[in-house]
Design a protein around this motif. Structure first.
Motif, short mmCIF file in Angstrom:
data_model
loop_
_atom_site.label_atom_id
_atom_site.label_comp_id
_atom_site.label_asym_id
_atom_site.label_seq_id
_atom_site.Cartn_x
_atom_site.Cartn_y
_atom_site.Cartn_z
N GLU A 1 57.29 -29.37 2.33
CA GLU A 1 56.20 -30.01 3.26
C GLU A 1 54.88 -29.27 3.12
OE1 GLU A 1 56.67 -32.90 4.94
OE2 GLU A 1 58.63 -33.20 3.61
N PRO A 2 53.80 -29.93 3.43
CA PRO A 2 52.35 -29.39 3.22
C PRO A 2 52.40 -28.73 4.64
CG PRO A 2 52.12 -31.77 2.49
CD PRO A 2 53.85 -31.34 2.88
N LYS A 3 51.83 -27.52 4.79
CA LYS A 3 51.56 -26.84 6.07
C LYS A 3 50.04 -27.00 6.37
CE LYS A 3 55.01 -23.67 5.06
NZ LYS A 3 55.62 -22.09 4.62
N ILE A 4 49.63 -27.94 7.20
CA ILE A 4 48.33 -28.13 7.44
C ILE A 4 48.07 -28.12 8.99
CG2 ILE A 4 46.35 -29.83 7.36
CD1 ILE A 4 47.87 -30.96 4.96
N ASP A 5 47.13 -27.32 9.65
CA ASP A 5 46.82 -26.88 10.95
C ASP A 5 46.26 -28.28 11.51
OD1 ASP A 5 44.22 -26.54 10.29
OD2 ASP A 5 44.34 -24.59 10.79
N GLY B 1 43.11 -29.42 9.92
CA GLY B 1 43.31 -29.96 8.56
C GLY B 1 43.01 -28.98 7.83
N ARG B 2 43.46 -27.59 7.84
CA ARG B 2 43.07 -26.54 7.21
C ARG B 2 44.62 -25.92 6.53
NH1 ARG B 2 39.89 -22.67 10.86
NH2 ARG B 2 41.67 -23.10 11.77
N SER B 3 44.65 -25.33 5.59
CA SER B 3 45.81 -24.53 5.06
C SER B 3 45.11 -22.96 4.92
CB SER B 3 46.41 -25.09 3.85
OG SER B 3 47.05 -25.97 3.99
N PRO C 1 53.20 -29.76 -4.74
CA PRO C 1 53.44 -30.04 -5.95
C PRO C 1 52.53 -29.12 -7.16
CG PRO C 1 53.25 -31.97 -4.83
CD PRO C 1 52.87 -30.63 -3.99
N LEU C 2 51.52 -28.36 -6.56
CA LEU C 2 50.85 -27.50 -7.33
C LEU C 2 51.33 -26.15 -7.82
CD1 LEU C 2 47.22 -27.93 -6.05
CD2 LEU C 2 48.27 -29.26 -7.97
N ARG C 3 52.27 -25.92 -7.29
CA ARG C 3 53.09 -24.37 -7.31
C ARG C 3 53.39 -24.14 -8.81
NH1 ARG C 3 55.40 -20.29 -4.70
NH2 ARG C 3 57.20 -19.47 -5.53
#
Length: 162
Positions: free
Chosen positions: A29-33, A36-38, A125-127
């Motif tokens: 899952e994306p982790k976005i605060d 809207g930042r990571s 998915p960029l990992r």
């Protein structure tokens, strides 16, 4: 007891539970605060970088200064932008970071690792692309400490015959 368990499944059943194991195939899952930042932390030599990315025009801010001014040498800027170039995300994210410790080269490497980690938090998915390019590995090499009786870490004082 150890001779009874012949496989991992036997060991798992012997422990009496099914614990979910996260594999690399499982979607992350994306982790976005809330802004809207990571976030990603990068370290290299003695430098530590705290990096935040968010979608934008590609502006880089380091310690409140423009990235072009902070990292004036072109090769350092190339190190910074390498994760974006590898993933074809150039000029798509704004980067805001604070860096402390080390010199400019170590700081650039720390920011690169921080950007890579933040990109993975934003787009999981960029990992594989970043990992295969070597941007997810923390470089463990640090300066060797000076030893007593030596001029530097290994350099001896000049020897005099007479």
């Amino acid at each position: 007891m150890a001779a009874d368990a012949h496989s991992l499944a036997d060991l798992k059943s012997a422990l009496g539970g099914s614990t979910p194991v996260e594999t690399d195939d499982a979607p992350r899952e994306p982790k976005i605060d809330a802004q809207g930042r990571s976030y990603g932390t990068g370290r290299r030599k003695n430098a530590v970088a705290r990096v935040w990315i968010k979608p934008g025009s590609g502006k880089i801010t380091v310690n409140g200064r423009d990235g072009e001014n902070y990292f004036a040498r072109p090769n350092l800027r190339q190190v910074l932008l390498a994760p974006f170039v590898t993933t074809n995300r150039a000029n798509q994210y704004d980067v805001w970071c604070t860096v402390a410790g080390g010199g400019l080269s170590g700081q650039a490497g720390a920011v690169r690792l921080g950007i890579s980690r933040a990109l993975i938090c934003y787009e999981p998915p960029l990992r594989p692309a970043l990992k295969s390019a070597g941007f997810m590995t923390r470089d463990p090499r640090v300066v060797e400490r000076k030893k007593y009786g030596k001029a530097k870490a290994r350099r001896s004082f000049q020897f005099s015959k007479r």
